[in-house]
Scaffold this motif. Sequence first.
Motif, PDB file in Angstrom:
ATOM      1  N   TYR A 106     -45.016  50.614  12.525  1.00  0.00           N
ATOM      2  CA  TYR A 106     -46.341  50.621  12.006  1.00  0.00           C
ATOM      3  C   TYR A 106     -47.085  52.038  12.142  1.00  0.00           C
ATOM      4  O   TYR A 106     -46.922  52.734  13.273  1.00  0.00           O
ATOM      5  CB  TYR A 106     -46.858  49.334  12.704  1.00  0.00           C
ATOM      6  CG  TYR A 106     -48.295  48.841  12.201  1.00  0.00           C
ATOM      7  CD1 TYR A 106     -48.306  48.118  11.014  1.00  0.00           C
ATOM      8  CD2 TYR A 106     -49.516  49.436  12.485  1.00  0.00           C
ATOM      9  CE1 TYR A 106     -49.374  47.501  10.263  1.00  0.00           C
ATOM     10  CE2 TYR A 106     -50.792  48.907  11.809  1.00  0.00           C
ATOM     11  CZ  TYR A 106     -50.629  48.137  10.748  1.00  0.00           C
ATOM     12  OH  TYR A 106     -51.712  47.738  10.055  1.00  0.00           O
ATOM     13  N   PRO A 107     -47.757  52.098  11.171  1.00  0.00           N
ATOM     14  CA  PRO A 107     -48.641  53.612  11.337  1.00  0.00           C
ATOM     15  C   PRO A 107     -49.200  53.644  12.649  1.00  0.00           C
ATOM     16  O   PRO A 107     -49.881  52.888  13.286  1.00  0.00           O
ATOM     17  CB  PRO A 107     -49.558  53.235  10.061  1.00  0.00           C
ATOM     18  CG  PRO A 107     -49.142  52.378   8.988  1.00  0.00           C
ATOM     19  CD  PRO A 107     -48.298  51.290  10.152  1.00  0.00           C
ATOM     20  N   GLY A 108     -49.099  55.014  13.236  1.00  0.00           N
ATOM     21  CA  GLY A 108     -49.626  55.334  14.550  1.00  0.00           C
ATOM     22  C   GLY A 108     -48.641  54.903  15.724  1.00  0.00           C
ATOM     23  O   GLY A 108     -49.041  55.460  16.773  1.00  0.00           O
ATOM     24  N   VAL A 118     -44.188  55.218   9.060  1.00  0.00           N
ATOM     25  CA  VAL A 118     -44.590  54.644   7.829  1.00  0.00           C
ATOM     26  C   VAL A 118     -46.022  55.293   7.559  1.00  0.00           C
ATOM     27  O   VAL A 118     -46.994  54.723   8.654  1.00  0.00           O
ATOM     28  CB  VAL A 118     -44.697  53.061   7.971  1.00  0.00           C
ATOM     29  CG1 VAL A 118     -45.289  52.364   6.667  1.00  0.00           C
ATOM     30  CG2 VAL A 118     -43.109  52.933   8.125  1.00  0.00           C
ATOM     31  N   MET A 119     -46.418  55.322   6.332  1.00  0.00           N
ATOM     32  CA  MET A 119     -47.856  55.792   5.805  1.00  0.00           C
ATOM     33  C   MET A 119     -48.652  56.408   6.954  1.00  0.00           C
ATOM     34  O   MET A 119     -49.860  56.172   7.580  1.00  0.00           O
ATOM     35  CB  MET A 119     -48.617  54.352   5.843  1.00  0.00           C
ATOM     36  CG  MET A 119     -48.075  53.320   4.744  1.00  0.00           C
ATOM     37  SD  MET A 119     -47.663  54.055   3.268  1.00  0.00           S
ATOM     38  CE  MET A 119     -49.439  54.001   2.505  1.00  0.00           C
ATOM     39  N   ILE A 138     -39.794  59.601   6.495  1.00  0.00           N
ATOM     40  CA  ILE A 138     -41.019  59.124   6.383  1.00  0.00           C
ATOM     41  C   ILE A 138     -41.289  58.566   5.073  1.00  0.00           C
ATOM     42  O   ILE A 138     -40.678  58.943   4.173  1.00  0.00           O
ATOM     43  CB  ILE A 138     -41.612  60.599   6.305  1.00  0.00           C
ATOM     44  CG1 ILE A 138     -41.610  61.400   7.807  1.00  0.00           C
ATOM     45  CG2 ILE A 138     -43.327  60.324   6.036  1.00  0.00           C
ATOM     46  CD1 ILE A 138     -42.067  62.770   7.647  1.00  0.00           C
ATOM     47  N   CYS A 139     -42.211  57.381   5.149  1.00  0.00           N
ATOM     48  CA  CYS A 139     -42.361  56.588   4.215  1.00  0.00           C
ATOM     49  C   CYS A 139     -43.842  56.669   3.916  1.00  0.00           C
ATOM     50  O   CYS A 139     -44.832  56.499   4.736  1.00  0.00           O
ATOM     51  CB  CYS A 139     -42.156  55.061   4.498  1.00  0.00           C
ATOM     52  SG  CYS A 139     -42.484  54.091   2.910  1.00  0.00           S
ATOM     53  N   SER A 140     -44.179  57.320   2.543  1.00  0.00           N
ATOM     54  CA  SER A 140     -45.666  57.599   2.234  1.00  0.00           C
ATOM     55  C   SER A 140     -45.930  57.423   0.582  1.00  0.00           C
ATOM     56  O   SER A 140     -44.904  57.742  -0.058  1.00  0.00           O
ATOM     57  CB  SER A 140     -45.778  58.839   2.766  1.00  0.00           C
ATOM     58  OG  SER A 140     -47.275  59.355   2.263  1.00  0.00           O
ATOM     59  N   ASP A 141     -47.139  57.240   0.331  1.00  0.00           N
ATOM     60  CA  ASP A 141     -47.535  57.592  -1.074  1.00  0.00           C
ATOM     61  C   ASP A 141     -47.633  58.944  -1.387  1.00  0.00           C
ATOM     62  O   ASP A 141     -47.859  59.386  -2.584  1.00  0.00           O
ATOM     63  CB  ASP A 141     -49.070  56.849  -1.120  1.00  0.00           C
ATOM     64  CG  ASP A 141     -48.835  55.444  -1.299  1.00  0.00           C
ATOM     65  OD1 ASP A 141     -48.088  54.798  -1.521  1.00  0.00           O
ATOM     66  OD2 ASP A 141     -50.145  54.704  -0.855  1.00  0.00           O
TER      67      ASP A 141
END
Length: 149
Positions: A106-108, A118-119, A138-141
């Motif tokens: 989870y982010p952070g 993630v994100m 790394i998973c990101s927009d």
Amino acid sequence: MKYIAHRGLTDGPNSSLENCPEQLLKSLAEGFDCEVDLRVINDELFLGHDSPDWPIDEQFITQPGLWIHCKNLEALEFCQNNIKLNYFWHQEDDYTLTSKGYVWAYPGKKLSKFSIMVMPEWEDSTLINTIGANCFAICSDYINKITSF
């Protein structure tokens, strides 16, 4: 480092393109993996985060490079019957183990060499937090921005 285009996006959020099969194919062709949201309804496969927006076939979902976020129990059962697929289920869990043994974080949350960041943009809009990150992927927009550092 592996880079995962969140819902196929590489240059920022775009609700009209997320999970769109053509966008996913574009991102895969650029060398990125893609996180996709899968639903199974009445034995039919659909992509879409909040709703079944894009009908697809089994051949599409079994191509390499997809990280499948199962959005309903039927999707989870479908994925369990295909050992080739890399899939997971999560809500807002700190950590989720994917079917291939990676830790979807989870982010952070703290990362490890087997985890997916993630994100990262949720924690740092500059994305400086991705530089030298201790993780598998790394998973990101914003994958294009991240890979430009």
